[in-house]
Each structure stands twice: as C-alpha cells, then as structure tokens.
Design a protein around this motif. Structure first.
Motif, PDB file in Angstrom:
ATOM      1  N   SER A  84       0.832  -1.211   0.000  1.00  0.00           N
ATOM      2  CA  SER A  84       0.000   0.000   0.000  1.00  0.00           C
ATOM      3  C   SER A  84       0.861   1.253   0.000  1.00  0.00           C
ATOM      4  CB  SER A  84      -0.936  -0.005   1.217  1.00  0.00           C
ATOM      5  OG  SER A  84      -1.752  -1.152   1.216  1.00  0.00           O
ATOM      6  N   LEU A  85       1.818   1.277  -0.884  1.00  0.00           N
ATOM      7  CA  LEU A  85       2.761   2.390  -0.906  1.00  0.00           C
ATOM      8  C   LEU A  85       2.087   3.700  -1.276  1.00  0.00           C
ATOM      9  CD1 LEU A  85       5.749   0.483  -2.454  1.00  0.00           C
ATOM     10  CD2 LEU A  85       5.851   1.813  -0.338  1.00  0.00           C
ATOM     11  N   LYS A  86       2.591   4.774  -0.683  1.00  0.00           N
ATOM     12  CA  LYS A  86       2.068   6.117  -0.892  1.00  0.00           C
ATOM     13  C   LYS A  86       3.181   7.004  -1.457  1.00  0.00           C
ATOM     14  CE  LYS A  86      -0.784   5.630   3.278  1.00  0.00           C
ATOM     15  NZ  LYS A  86      -1.117   6.218   4.613  1.00  0.00           N
ATOM     16  N   VAL A 110      13.509   4.416  -3.632  1.00  0.00           N
ATOM     17  CA  VAL A 110      12.109   4.003  -3.791  1.00  0.00           C
ATOM     18  C   VAL A 110      11.317   5.237  -4.209  1.00  0.00           C
ATOM     19  CG1 VAL A 110      10.036   3.198  -2.614  1.00  0.00           C
ATOM     20  CG2 VAL A 110      12.251   2.116  -2.144  1.00  0.00           C
ATOM     21  N   THR A 111      10.651   5.140  -5.342  1.00  0.00           N
ATOM     22  CA  THR A 111       9.837   6.240  -5.850  1.00  0.00           C
ATOM     23  C   THR A 111       8.418   5.748  -6.058  1.00  0.00           C
ATOM     24  OG1 THR A 111      11.757   7.206  -6.967  1.00  0.00           O
ATOM     25  CG2 THR A 111       9.574   7.976  -7.643  1.00  0.00           C
ATOM     26  N   VAL A 112       7.470   6.429  -5.422  1.00  0.00           N
ATOM     27  CA  VAL A 112       6.060   6.063  -5.526  1.00  0.00           C
ATOM     28  C   VAL A 112       5.337   7.183  -6.256  1.00  0.00           C
ATOM     29  CG1 VAL A 112       3.990   5.342  -4.303  1.00  0.00           C
ATOM     30  CG2 VAL A 112       6.255   4.827  -3.351  1.00  0.00           C
ATOM     31  N   SER A 113       4.789   6.853  -7.407  1.00  0.00           N
ATOM     32  CA  SER A 113       4.088   7.864  -8.206  1.00  0.00           C
ATOM     33  C   SER A 113       2.601   7.870  -7.869  1.00  0.00           C
ATOM     34  CB  SER A 113       4.281   7.582  -9.697  1.00  0.00           C
ATOM     35  OG  SER A 113       3.698   6.340 -10.034  1.00  0.00           O
ATOM     36  N   SER A 114       2.009   9.058  -7.976  1.00  0.00           N
ATOM     37  CA  SER A 114       0.581   9.189  -7.643  1.00  0.00           C
ATOM     38  C   SER A 114      -0.294   8.934  -8.852  1.00  0.00           C
ATOM     39  CB  SER A 114       0.318  10.589  -7.093  1.00  0.00           C
ATOM     40  OG  SER A 114       0.726  11.560  -8.033  1.00  0.00           O
TER      41      SER A 114
END
Length: 114
Positions: A84-86, A110-114
């Motif tokens: 559930s990465l944000k 770690v890069t989490v895109s919206s």
C-alpha cells in the motif's frame, strides 16, 4: 569490515508493493538490531522499522500496518516488505546494522508515483 548491500528499490504506482532486501557480509546475529531507515529530499533520515536479535520489532507510525520487517539469520539478510505504498514513502532507503557502532548500506531509491 561490515558491508551491507540493499536491493529491490524502484518505481511503483501508489497502492503498489515493493520488497527491499539487505545482504550483510558475515553473520547478522552479532548485531543486537537490524533496521531500515529512509531519507526523503530535504528531510532528515528517519527510522522506518527495526528488529532486534530477540525479534522485538518496532515501526514508524507512518508505516504501521503497511510495512513488515523480517530477518533471516541463516541467510544474513534483512527484508522490508512494503505494501500500500504512498507517494510520501518516496525516499532513499538504507539498511542499518547496530552494535557499538552503526553500519550503513549505500541506499536504494524508492519512488512512488501518484
């Protein structure tokens, strides 16, 4: 000399999962704790999760219920399962080994895109 090598970082969409691994040179059972930290641009490095050699575990409030840390003494690895990465989880993640001295890996992005 202790070497910690992280792997598993990358780019993922919000809601996705990643699994980080940290491989240590030599036995990790000699350390009283292993941990994952992270540092986002312009922010201080912060503790994400920590597991002691008695399997006591603590998490940052921001990741509780989403991240799971585990250690495998036989393989000398520490893993961080991130679900559930944000977007606010975007950071460089560092493996850390704790004894009388803190040892650090080189970090994995770690890069989490919206």
């Amino acid at each position: 000399q202790v070497q910690l090598v992280e792997s598993g970082g990358g780019l993922v969409q919000a809601g996705g999962s990643l699994r980080l691994s940290c491989a240590a040179s030599g036995s990790i059972s000699r350390f009283y704790a292993m941990a994952w930290y992270r540092q986002a641009p312009g922010k201080q490095r912060e503790l994400v999760a920590r597991v002691t050699n008695t399997d006591s575990i603590n998490y940052a409030d921001s990741v509780k219920g989403r991240f799971t840390i585990s250690r495998d003494n036989a393989k000398n690895t520490v893993n961080l399962q991130m679900n559930s990465l944000k977007p606010e989880d975007t950071a460089v993640y560092y493996c850390n080994a704790q004894s009388n001295y803190y040892y650090w890996g080189q970090g994995t992005q770690v890069t989490v895109s919206s």
